[in-house]
Design a protein around this motif. Structure first.
Motif, short mmCIF file in Angstrom:
data_model
loop_
_atom_site.label_atom_id
_atom_site.label_comp_id
_atom_site.label_asym_id
_atom_site.label_seq_id
_atom_site.Cartn_x
_atom_site.Cartn_y
_atom_site.Cartn_z
N THR A 100 0.82 -1.22 0.00
CA THR A 100 0.00 0.00 0.00
C THR A 100 0.85 1.27 0.00
N ASP A 130 0.33 -3.19 4.34
CA ASP A 130 -1.09 -3.52 4.32
C ASP A 130 -1.60 -3.93 5.69
N ARG A 135 2.12 -0.23 9.05
CA ARG A 135 2.00 1.00 8.25
C ARG A 135 2.21 2.24 9.13
N ASP A 154 2.30 7.19 -0.67
CA ASP A 154 1.02 6.48 -0.71
C ASP A 154 0.81 5.96 -2.12
N SER A 156 -1.76 4.72 -3.50
CA SER A 156 -3.06 5.03 -4.10
C SER A 156 -3.11 6.43 -4.69
#
Length: 232
Positions: A100, A130, A135, A154, A156
């Motif tokens: 992630t 994840d 994290r 990040d 995403s």
């Protein structure tokens, strides 16, 4: 890489001389706090020095009035030649992809603060991002890397996750290694080379103040091996 003049607080490097700070930047000690195992786990903020609109900070490591310059660089023949790469951070880093989050690492900027080491080291934590606790530790530990060698991203959004700092300068102290560390520029302080070059504006930067870095103007961790002291 930046070549345009930036407004606001700045650190001007002088040829074989001090860092001239302008813009009223707050100055205070920042001590590396450790756990029972001697691992770096927090920053302990000291009392601020009296506010000044401008001041000169020692770069040769020999001033008797540290952290301020007393002219010792001229007497000692200090060679302050800037040898660091002037490429941007992203042109120097290496990327590690996690599930992630990702980690970028420009190893040559390491200032040896060691916040990367707890919890199995950030290079391993990135592979477990994840998992919520991993994290959280990853983001915190990478963000506490004073030099900005390490940056968390990040996946995403593709954007970096940076701690928020007021514009300021910290004087790093490292009790575990019984030495003083570099100048810690925080919040996006412009650094200008002796030849007028504007270094990339970054949230976290560490500048050598022991005089012995081989990556000037940036810290390369040499202060730890020579046991640099700042008795001010």
């Amino acid at each position: 890489m930046s070549t345009k003049k930036a407004p606001g607080p700045k650190v001007q490097i002088t040829k074989d001389g001090p860092y001239v700070v302008s813009g009223g930047l707050p100055l205070r000690k920042q001590t590396i706090g450790t756990n029972s195992a001697g691992e770096s786990v927090k920053w302990i903020e000291g009392q601020p020095y009296p506010a000044q609109a401008s001041y000169s900070l020692c770069r040769c490591g020999q001033s008797a009035t540290k952290p301020f310059c007393d002219g010792s660089h001229a007497k000692s023949g200090f060679d302050g030649t800037e040898t660091a790469s002037r490429d941007s951070y992203r042109d120097q880093d290496k990327v590690m992809q996690g599930p992630t989050m990702s980690l970028t690492d420009a190893e040559q900027l390491c200032a040896f603060a060691r916040f990367c080491d707890p919890n199995g080291q950030v290079w391993n934590l990135v592979n477990a991002t994840d998992e919520p606790s991993a994290r959280k530790n990853f983001v915190r530990q990478v963000g506490e890397c004073a030099s900005g060698r390490l940056v968390a991203w990040d996946n995403s959004t593709g954007k970096p996750i940076e701690p928020k700092y007021e514009l300021s300068i910290g004087l790093i102290e490292d009790p575990v290694n019984q030495c003083a560390g570099p100048l810690w520029l925080r919040g996006g302080v412009q650094v200008i080379g002796a030849d007028g070059f504007h270094y990339e504006l970054r949230n976290r930067v560490t500048l050598c103040r022991c005089g012995a870095s081989q990556n000037k103007p940036f810290c390369d961790g040499t202060h730890a091996s020579i046991k640099f002291q700042d008795e001010s």
